[in-house]
Scaffold this motif. Structure first.
Motif, PDB file in Angstrom:
ATOM      1  N   UNK A  29       0.758  -1.330   0.197  1.00  0.00           N
ATOM      2  CA  UNK A  29      -0.117  -0.146  -0.045  1.00  0.00           C
ATOM      3  C   UNK A  29       1.022   1.275  -0.041  1.00  0.00           C
ATOM      4  N   UNK A  30       1.905   1.229  -0.728  1.00  0.00           N
ATOM      5  CA  UNK A  30       2.846   2.313  -1.034  1.00  0.00           C
ATOM      6  C   UNK A  30       3.398   2.293  -2.337  1.00  0.00           C
ATOM      7  N   UNK A  31       3.940   3.462  -2.446  1.00  0.00           N
ATOM      8  CA  UNK A  31       4.358   3.928  -4.257  1.00  0.00           C
ATOM      9  C   UNK A  31       6.017   4.136  -3.891  1.00  0.00           C
ATOM     10  N   UNK A  32       6.464   3.679  -4.945  1.00  0.00           N
ATOM     11  CA  UNK A  32       7.908   3.959  -5.193  1.00  0.00           C
ATOM     12  C   UNK A  32       8.308   4.055  -6.558  1.00  0.00           C
ATOM     13  N   UNK A  33       9.594   4.568  -7.075  1.00  0.00           N
ATOM     14  CA  UNK A  33       9.957   4.585  -8.118  1.00  0.00           C
ATOM     15  C   UNK A  33      10.687   3.340  -8.699  1.00  0.00           C
ATOM     16  N   UNK A  34      10.702   2.878 -10.088  1.00  0.00           N
ATOM     17  CA  UNK A  34      11.607   1.677  -9.993  1.00  0.00           C
ATOM     18  C   UNK A  34      12.036   1.711 -11.537  1.00  0.00           C
ATOM     19  N   UNK A  35      13.086   1.330 -11.929  1.00  0.00           N
ATOM     20  CA  UNK A  35      13.769   1.199 -13.359  1.00  0.00           C
ATOM     21  C   UNK A  35      13.480  -0.011 -13.925  1.00  0.00           C
ATOM     22  N   UNK A  36      12.712  -0.505 -14.732  1.00  0.00           N
ATOM     23  CA  UNK A  36      12.680  -1.775 -15.444  1.00  0.00           C
ATOM     24  C   UNK A  36      13.774  -2.224 -15.952  1.00  0.00           C
ATOM     25  N   UNK A  37      14.091  -3.590 -15.888  1.00  0.00           N
ATOM     26  CA  UNK A  37      15.416  -4.136 -16.434  1.00  0.00           C
ATOM     27  C   UNK A  37      15.098  -5.135 -17.337  1.00  0.00           C
ATOM     28  N   UNK A  38      13.772  -5.394 -17.455  1.00  0.00           N
ATOM     29  CA  UNK A  38      13.286  -6.772 -18.330  1.00  0.00           C
ATOM     30  C   UNK A  38      11.927  -7.404 -17.814  1.00  0.00           C
ATOM     31  N   UNK A  39      11.719  -8.571 -18.135  1.00  0.00           N
ATOM     32  CA  UNK A  39      10.573  -9.033 -17.828  1.00  0.00           C
ATOM     33  C   UNK A  39      10.343 -10.705 -18.348  1.00  0.00           C
ATOM     34  N   UNK A  40       9.186 -11.190 -17.799  1.00  0.00           N
ATOM     35  CA  UNK A  40       8.784 -12.407 -18.579  1.00  0.00           C
ATOM     36  C   UNK A  40       7.449 -12.352 -19.054  1.00  0.00           C
ATOM     37  N   UNK A  41       7.573 -13.062 -20.275  1.00  0.00           N
ATOM     38  CA  UNK A  41       6.490 -13.177 -21.265  1.00  0.00           C
ATOM     39  C   UNK A  41       5.684 -14.446 -20.490  1.00  0.00           C
ATOM     40  N   UNK A  42       4.765 -14.171 -19.726  1.00  0.00           N
ATOM     41  CA  UNK A  42       4.088 -15.137 -19.208  1.00  0.00           C
ATOM     42  C   UNK A  42       2.892 -15.381 -19.684  1.00  0.00           C
ATOM     43  N   UNK A  43       2.233 -16.469 -19.872  1.00  0.00           N
ATOM     44  CA  UNK A  43       1.139 -16.843 -20.477  1.00  0.00           C
ATOM     45  C   UNK A  43       0.473 -17.725 -19.475  1.00  0.00           C
ATOM     46  N   UNK A  44      -0.783 -17.165 -19.161  1.00  0.00           N
ATOM     47  CA  UNK A  44      -1.668 -17.691 -18.041  1.00  0.00           C
ATOM     48  C   UNK A  44      -3.174 -18.150 -18.648  1.00  0.00           C
ATOM     49  N   UNK A  45      -3.412 -19.349 -18.877  1.00  0.00           N
ATOM     50  CA  UNK A  45      -4.729 -19.834 -19.547  1.00  0.00           C
ATOM     51  C   UNK A  45      -4.992 -18.946 -20.833  1.00  0.00           C
ATOM     52  N   UNK A  46      -4.181 -18.928 -21.734  1.00  0.00           N
ATOM     53  CA  UNK A  46      -4.411 -18.211 -22.918  1.00  0.00           C
ATOM     54  C   UNK A  46      -4.189 -16.722 -22.879  1.00  0.00           C
ATOM     55  N   UNK A  47      -4.011 -16.169 -21.698  1.00  0.00           N
ATOM     56  CA  UNK A  47      -3.649 -14.632 -21.518  1.00  0.00           C
ATOM     57  C   UNK A  47      -2.574 -13.914 -21.400  1.00  0.00           C
ATOM     58  N   UNK A  48      -2.151 -13.079 -22.090  1.00  0.00           N
ATOM     59  CA  UNK A  48      -0.694 -12.258 -21.839  1.00  0.00           C
ATOM     60  C   UNK A  48      -0.733 -11.590 -20.667  1.00  0.00           C
ATOM     61  N   UNK A  49       0.007 -12.120 -19.680  1.00  0.00           N
ATOM     62  CA  UNK A  49       0.248 -11.866 -18.348  1.00  0.00           C
ATOM     63  C   UNK A  49       1.692 -11.472 -17.870  1.00  0.00           C
ATOM     64  N   UNK A  50       2.174 -10.361 -18.874  1.00  0.00           N
ATOM     65  CA  UNK A  50       3.556 -10.272 -18.668  1.00  0.00           C
ATOM     66  C   UNK A  50       3.824  -9.645 -17.175  1.00  0.00           C
ATOM     67  N   UNK A  51       5.089 -10.178 -16.861  1.00  0.00           N
ATOM     68  CA  UNK A  51       5.701  -9.602 -15.318  1.00  0.00           C
ATOM     69  C   UNK A  51       6.885  -8.860 -15.748  1.00  0.00           C
ATOM     70  N   UNK A  52       6.943  -7.394 -15.321  1.00  0.00           N
ATOM     71  CA  UNK A  52       7.921  -6.617 -15.684  1.00  0.00           C
ATOM     72  C   UNK A  52       8.824  -6.810 -14.267  1.00  0.00           C
ATOM     73  N   UNK A  53      10.242  -7.019 -14.494  1.00  0.00           N
ATOM     74  CA  UNK A  53      11.163  -7.117 -13.683  1.00  0.00           C
ATOM     75  C   UNK A  53      11.917  -5.663 -13.503  1.00  0.00           C
ATOM     76  N   UNK A  54      12.062  -5.147 -12.187  1.00  0.00           N
ATOM     77  CA  UNK A  54      12.553  -3.888 -12.310  1.00  0.00           C
ATOM     78  C   UNK A  54      13.528  -3.756 -11.000  1.00  0.00           C
ATOM     79  N   UNK A  55      14.303  -2.654 -10.700  1.00  0.00           N
ATOM     80  CA  UNK A  55      14.864  -2.538  -9.475  1.00  0.00           C
ATOM     81  C   UNK A  55      14.536  -1.181  -8.998  1.00  0.00           C
ATOM     82  N   UNK A  56      14.668  -0.958  -7.702  1.00  0.00           N
ATOM     83  CA  UNK A  56      14.180   0.351  -6.863  1.00  0.00           C
ATOM     84  C   UNK A  56      15.159   1.198  -7.398  1.00  0.00           C
TER      85      UNK A  56
END
Length: 201
Positions: free
Chosen positions: A108-135
């Motif tokens: 329940x807080x906010x922060x700033x992060x720098x995206x460095x990549x991600x996972x192209x995850x597929x969940x039951x036929x849905x695109x459900x990308x997970x962005x990976x970042x560093x604070x």
């Protein structure tokens, strides 16, 4: 007394002036949580989604990028990059996991992060990308610029969590990860999710 105004975390907070290079993140879950929380789209309050069933815990801060949405544009990016059987986006804000050396003890807080990549995850036929970042500004992770700079074991741990966190022991995997991508593709996914949000009207 006037009621205190609180911006809706999804709609009332910007994606970030420097997006996609630096994004705002609304944190829903931290590694110490034994309950999975998620934002209630109507009210903007955190709600209990479900108790965590097993011993695997979220390996880093987890939440979403405000004013993003995963629909047709995110679907297009997934299909154009090899996931041709995907039928739709997951119709949620774009998920993001933030690595930090600091112990953040509640969501329940906010922060700033720098995206460095991600996972192209597929969940039951849905695109459900997970962005990976560093604070942003983190002493240990703040200088990491791409997911390939992380120790391989850390990437494997993150991948294992997302592949198994919904499954009962012995069940077949409900999710799959079609690719692990770097910073530039993460930017493309974020831009696509911003376009999908704009299309909400």
């Amino acid at each position: 007394m006037k009621p205190e105004f609180r911006a809706h975390p999804w709609h009332g907070i910007s994606t970030g002036e420097k997006a996609p290079e630096v994004v705002n993140v609304f944190v829903e879950i931290v590694p110490s949580d034994t309950i999975k929380y998620e934002i209630d789209k109507e009210t903007g309050h955190l709600k209990v989604d479900r108790p965590q069933k097993f011993s695997n815990i979220i390996p880093a801060l987890y939440g979403f990028i405000p004013r993003t949405y995963c629909a047709d544009e995110v679907l297009r990016v997934a299909q154009e990059n090899g996931s041709e059987d995907v039928t739709e986006g997951d119709l949620d804000p774009l998920d993001i996991l933030v690595l930090s050396s600091h112990n953040v003890n509640h969501g329940n807080i906010m922060l700033e992060a720098k995206p460095i990549g991600g996972f192209k995850m597929i969940d039951g036929g849905e695109a459900d990308d997970k962005i990976i970042a560093v604070m942003a500004g983190d002493q240990a992770f703040g200088d990491v610029t791409d997911i390939e700079d992380l120790p391989p074991g850390m990437v494997i741990r993150l991948k294992h969590y997302f592949l198994t966190y919904k499954n009962m022991p012995g069940e077949e995997l409900q999710c799959r990860i079609d690719s692990i991508y770097g910073r530039e593709h993460a930017y493309d996914v974020i831009r696509a999710s911003q376009k999908d949000y704009e299309a909400l009207g």
